[in-house]
Write a protein that holds these residues in place. Sequence first.
Motif, PDB file in Angstrom:
ATOM      1  N   LEU A   7      16.200 -24.457 -65.178  1.00 18.56           N
ATOM      2  CA  LEU A   7      16.747 -23.180 -64.702  1.00 18.56           C
ATOM      3  C   LEU A   7      17.745 -22.153 -65.728  1.00 18.56           C
ATOM      4  CD1 LEU A   7      16.010 -20.520 -62.822  1.00 18.56           C
ATOM      5  CD2 LEU A   7      17.609 -21.812 -61.297  1.00 18.56           C
ATOM      6  N   VAL A   8      18.873 -23.331 -65.860  1.00 17.51           N
ATOM      7  CA  VAL A   8      19.707 -22.608 -66.765  1.00 17.51           C
ATOM      8  C   VAL A   8      19.149 -22.321 -68.340  1.00 17.51           C
ATOM      9  CG1 VAL A   8      21.645 -23.225 -68.170  1.00 17.51           C
ATOM     10  CG2 VAL A   8      21.381 -23.840 -65.958  1.00 17.51           C
ATOM     11  N   ALA A   9      18.300 -23.248 -68.794  1.00 21.52           N
ATOM     12  CA  ALA A   9      17.722 -22.848 -70.180  1.00 21.52           C
ATOM     13  C   ALA A   9      16.779 -21.370 -69.961  1.00 21.52           C
ATOM     14  CB  ALA A   9      16.727 -23.859 -70.462  1.00 21.52           C
ATOM     15  N   ARG A  10      16.042 -21.478 -68.780  1.00 21.51           N
ATOM     16  CA  ARG A  10      15.154 -20.207 -68.845  1.00 21.51           C
ATOM     17  C   ARG A  10      15.912 -18.890 -68.629  1.00 21.51           C
ATOM     18  NH1 ARG A  10       9.389 -21.738 -65.949  1.00 21.51           N
ATOM     19  NH2 ARG A  10       8.859 -20.268 -67.323  1.00 21.51           N
ATOM     20  N   LEU A  11      16.952 -19.012 -67.610  1.00 14.54           N
ATOM     21  CA  LEU A  11      17.697 -17.706 -67.516  1.00 14.54           C
ATOM     22  C   LEU A  11      18.779 -17.375 -68.930  1.00 14.54           C
ATOM     23  CD1 LEU A  11      18.939 -18.241 -64.017  1.00 14.54           C
ATOM     24  CD2 LEU A  11      17.603 -16.691 -64.873  1.00 14.54           C
ATOM     25  N   THR A  12      18.959 -18.333 -69.541  1.00 11.70           N
ATOM     26  CA  THR A  12      20.061 -18.128 -70.841  1.00 11.70           C
ATOM     27  C   THR A  12      18.762 -17.801 -71.806  1.00 11.70           C
ATOM     28  OG1 THR A  12      21.284 -20.260 -70.375  1.00 11.70           O
ATOM     29  CG2 THR A  12      20.998 -19.256 -72.842  1.00 11.70           C
ATOM     30  N   ALA A  13      17.839 -17.876 -72.077  1.00  8.84           N
ATOM     31  CA  ALA A  13      16.628 -17.628 -72.868  1.00  8.84           C
ATOM     32  C   ALA A  13      16.314 -16.160 -72.475  1.00  8.84           C
ATOM     33  CB  ALA A  13      15.204 -18.260 -72.530  1.00  8.84           C
ATOM     34  N   ARG A  14      16.398 -15.674 -71.086  1.00 11.34           N
ATOM     35  CA  ARG A  14      16.242 -14.265 -70.757  1.00 11.34           C
ATOM     36  C   ARG A  14      17.238 -13.326 -71.341  1.00 11.34           C
ATOM     37  NH1 ARG A  14      12.135 -16.453 -70.123  1.00 11.34           N
ATOM     38  NH2 ARG A  14      10.408 -16.356 -68.712  1.00 11.34           N
ATOM     39  N   ILE A  15      18.374 -14.017 -71.245  1.00  9.01           N
ATOM     40  CA  ILE A  15      19.639 -13.336 -71.373  1.00  9.01           C
ATOM     41  C   ILE A  15      19.828 -13.126 -72.953  1.00  9.01           C
ATOM     42  CG2 ILE A  15      22.187 -13.213 -71.515  1.00  9.01           C
ATOM     43  CD1 ILE A  15      21.955 -14.779 -68.816  1.00  9.01           C
ATOM     44  N   GLN A  16      19.483 -14.107 -73.769  1.00 11.36           N
ATOM     45  CA  GLN A  16      19.318 -13.983 -75.228  1.00 11.36           C
ATOM     46  C   GLN A  16      18.147 -13.286 -75.781  1.00 11.36           C
ATOM     47  OE1 GLN A  16      19.061 -18.256 -76.172  1.00 11.36           O
ATOM     48  NE2 GLN A  16      21.412 -18.314 -76.463  1.00 11.36           N
ATOM     49  N   GLU A  17      17.090 -13.016 -75.247  1.00  7.51           N
ATOM     50  CA  GLU A  17      16.113 -12.349 -75.624  1.00  7.51           C
ATOM     51  C   GLU A  17      16.168 -10.715 -75.326  1.00  7.51           C
ATOM     52  OE1 GLU A  17      12.586 -13.580 -73.495  1.00  7.51           O
ATOM     53  OE2 GLU A  17      12.672 -15.666 -74.215  1.00  7.51           O
ATOM     54  N   GLY A  18      17.243 -10.600 -74.400  1.00  5.99           N
ATOM     55  CA  GLY A  18      17.735  -9.211 -73.795  1.00  5.99           C
ATOM     56  C   GLY A  18      16.870  -8.707 -72.991  1.00  5.99           C
ATOM     57  N   GLU A  24      23.609  -5.939 -66.583  1.00  8.11           N
ATOM     58  CA  GLU A  24      22.406  -5.786 -65.576  1.00  8.11           C
ATOM     59  C   GLU A  24      22.951  -7.046 -64.547  1.00  8.11           C
ATOM     60  OE1 GLU A  24      18.765  -5.826 -67.007  1.00  8.11           O
ATOM     61  OE2 GLU A  24      18.996  -3.945 -68.015  1.00  8.11           O
ATOM     62  N   ARG A  25      22.311  -6.801 -63.362  1.00  2.00           N
ATOM     63  CA  ARG A  25      22.508  -7.959 -62.392  1.00  2.00           C
ATOM     64  C   ARG A  25      21.371  -9.028 -62.337  1.00  2.00           C
ATOM     65  NH1 ARG A  25      22.817  -6.279 -56.216  1.00  2.00           N
ATOM     66  NH2 ARG A  25      20.412  -5.947 -56.703  1.00  2.00           N
ATOM     67  N   LEU A  26      21.610 -10.192 -62.283  1.00  2.00           N
ATOM     68  CA  LEU A  26      20.651 -11.187 -62.295  1.00  2.00           C
ATOM     69  C   LEU A  26      19.730 -10.998 -61.146  1.00  2.00           C
ATOM     70  CD1 LEU A  26      22.497 -14.656 -63.148  1.00  2.00           C
ATOM     71  CD2 LEU A  26      20.967 -13.111 -64.517  1.00  2.00           C
ATOM     72  N   PRO A  27      18.381 -11.534 -61.044  1.00  2.00           N
ATOM     73  CA  PRO A  27      17.722 -11.474 -59.962  1.00  2.00           C
ATOM     74  C   PRO A  27      18.575 -12.038 -58.744  1.00  2.00           C
ATOM     75  CG  PRO A  27      16.403 -12.110 -61.677  1.00  2.00           C
ATOM     76  CD  PRO A  27      17.806 -11.855 -62.268  1.00  2.00           C
ATOM     77  N   THR A  28      18.208 -11.771 -57.533  1.00  2.00           N
ATOM     78  CA  THR A  28      19.005 -12.227 -56.356  1.00  2.00           C
ATOM     79  C   THR A  28      18.590 -13.771 -56.195  1.00  2.00           C
ATOM     80  OG1 THR A  28      17.105 -11.768 -54.789  1.00  2.00           O
ATOM     81  CG2 THR A  28      18.724 -10.093 -55.093  1.00  2.00           C
ATOM     82  N   GLU A  29      19.351 -14.519 -55.234  1.00  2.00           N
ATOM     83  CA  GLU A  29      19.153 -15.899 -55.023  1.00  2.00           C
ATOM     84  C   GLU A  29      17.733 -16.287 -54.657  1.00  2.00           C
ATOM     85  OE1 GLU A  29      21.061 -18.817 -51.884  1.00  2.00           O
ATOM     86  OE2 GLU A  29      22.400 -18.208 -53.632  1.00  2.00           O
ATOM     87  N   GLY A  30      17.505 -15.274 -53.621  1.00  2.00           N
ATOM     88  CA  GLY A  30      16.097 -15.562 -53.051  1.00  2.00           C
ATOM     89  C   GLY A  30      14.947 -15.363 -53.906  1.00  2.00           C
ATOM     90  N   SER A  31      15.064 -14.354 -54.763  1.00  2.00           N
ATOM     91  CA  SER A  31      14.109 -14.070 -55.911  1.00  2.00           C
ATOM     92  C   SER A  31      13.880 -15.267 -56.817  1.00  2.00           C
ATOM     93  CB  SER A  31      14.425 -12.568 -56.609  1.00  2.00           C
ATOM     94  OG  SER A  31      13.689 -12.244 -57.429  1.00  2.00           O
ATOM     95  N   HIS A  60      31.978 -10.733 -55.962  1.00  4.42           N
ATOM     96  CA  HIS A  60      31.855 -11.024 -54.672  1.00  4.42           C
ATOM     97  C   HIS A  60      31.305  -9.788 -53.720  1.00  4.42           C
ATOM     98  CE1 HIS A  60      32.823 -12.721 -50.730  1.00  4.42           C
ATOM     99  NE2 HIS A  60      33.115 -11.417 -50.163  1.00  4.42           N
ATOM    100  N   GLY A  61      30.223 -10.315 -53.101  1.00  3.94           N
ATOM    101  CA  GLY A  61      29.319  -9.122 -52.521  1.00  3.94           C
ATOM    102  C   GLY A  61      28.306  -8.399 -53.325  1.00  3.94           C
ATOM    103  N   ARG A  62      28.257  -8.399 -54.648  1.00  2.00           N
ATOM    104  CA  ARG A  62      27.668  -7.677 -55.371  1.00  2.00           C
ATOM    105  C   ARG A  62      26.626  -8.595 -56.285  1.00  2.00           C
ATOM    106  NH1 ARG A  62      30.604  -3.698 -58.997  1.00  2.00           N
ATOM    107  NH2 ARG A  62      28.771  -2.926 -59.668  1.00  2.00           N
ATOM    108  N   GLY A  63      26.785  -9.837 -56.493  1.00  2.98           N
ATOM    109  CA  GLY A  63      25.731 -10.472 -57.125  1.00  2.98           C
ATOM    110  C   GLY A  63      26.350 -10.808 -58.485  1.00  2.98           C
ATOM    111  N   SER A  64      25.571 -11.667 -59.334  1.00  5.97           N
ATOM    112  CA  SER A  64      25.829 -12.012 -60.755  1.00  5.97           C
ATOM    113  C   SER A  64      25.558 -11.263 -61.735  1.00  5.97           C
ATOM    114  CB  SER A  64      25.367 -13.606 -60.935  1.00  5.97           C
ATOM    115  OG  SER A  64      25.957 -14.221 -59.922  1.00  5.97           O
ATOM    116  N   PHE A  65      26.218 -10.660 -62.615  1.00  2.77           N
ATOM    117  CA  PHE A  65      26.080  -9.728 -63.792  1.00  2.77           C
ATOM    118  C   PHE A  65      26.181 -10.238 -65.067  1.00  2.77           C
ATOM    119  CE2 PHE A  65      26.903  -7.443 -60.209  1.00  2.77           C
ATOM    120  CZ  PHE A  65      26.287  -6.252 -60.246  1.00  2.77           C
ATOM    121  N   VAL A  66      25.434 -10.139 -65.985  1.00  2.00           N
ATOM    122  CA  VAL A  66      25.164 -10.505 -67.449  1.00  2.00           C
ATOM    123  C   VAL A  66      26.514  -9.852 -68.029  1.00  2.00           C
ATOM    124  CG1 VAL A  66      24.055 -10.535 -69.504  1.00  2.00           C
ATOM    125  CG2 VAL A  66      23.010 -11.156 -67.317  1.00  2.00           C
ATOM    126  N   LEU A  67      27.298 -10.546 -68.943  1.00  2.00           N
ATOM    127  CA  LEU A  67      28.373 -10.209 -69.688  1.00  2.00           C
ATOM    128  C   LEU A  67      27.701  -9.789 -70.956  1.00  2.00           C
ATOM    129  CD1 LEU A  67      31.060 -12.731 -68.751  1.00  2.00           C
ATOM    130  CD2 LEU A  67      30.781 -10.785 -67.858  1.00  2.00           C
TER     131      LEU A  67
END
Length: 229
Positions: A7-18, A24-31, A60-67
Amino acid sequence: MSRTQELVARLTARIQEGVIQPGERLPTEGSLVQTYGVSRTVVREAISRLQAAGLVETRHGRGSFVLAQPSTTPFEVEEAGELTIEGALELIEFRTALEVEAAALAARRRTEAQLADLREALDEFAASAGNPSAAVRADFTFHLRIALAADNRYFADLLRSFGPGMIIMHRERMPANPERFARTAGEHENVYAAIERQDAEAARAAARVHLTNSRERLLAAQGQAAKTQ
């Protein structure tokens, strides 16, 4: 590779690909659980690793965002509309030198997750027949994911610096042609098949054939355009 690593590899690829842009916020945990078929524990651990790598921050309370990531490649090429036929041919020449070896390295180093991402890009390309802009995006994504699978950041950095323009620059000059689209899709499949079976020499050869044929298609289209003027 564990589910968390995958999962780390796939999310990293999505970030690197733009696909997921800085800010932008990452998809929610449930998603993420639903999309990737993993547990919430796996999602939380993956996000924690992305934080440690400096790719995301959790608010906190908002989610995870790409730096925002500092650019490591100031290398740039002209926009699609600014390239001459000579410039387009030079770019294909340069891409051949780069991508042939990237394909060979991808065959040796790719993970199952990266292979799945390549298959996804191929399927998106196949579904984009008749939609040039979607075809360009899927075409570029396929080539970029090969570079990412090569596991050497310079390959992917260079392709990202080109952007989809490296595809548009020769596709925009060609009229819609289902036969040519099918040939391109077939060439992509040949590269994928070699990477799938981890045959570096076959991947190198298939990538060279694809880019050589791209050059010939560009020249043929240019010749046809000249006849109509």
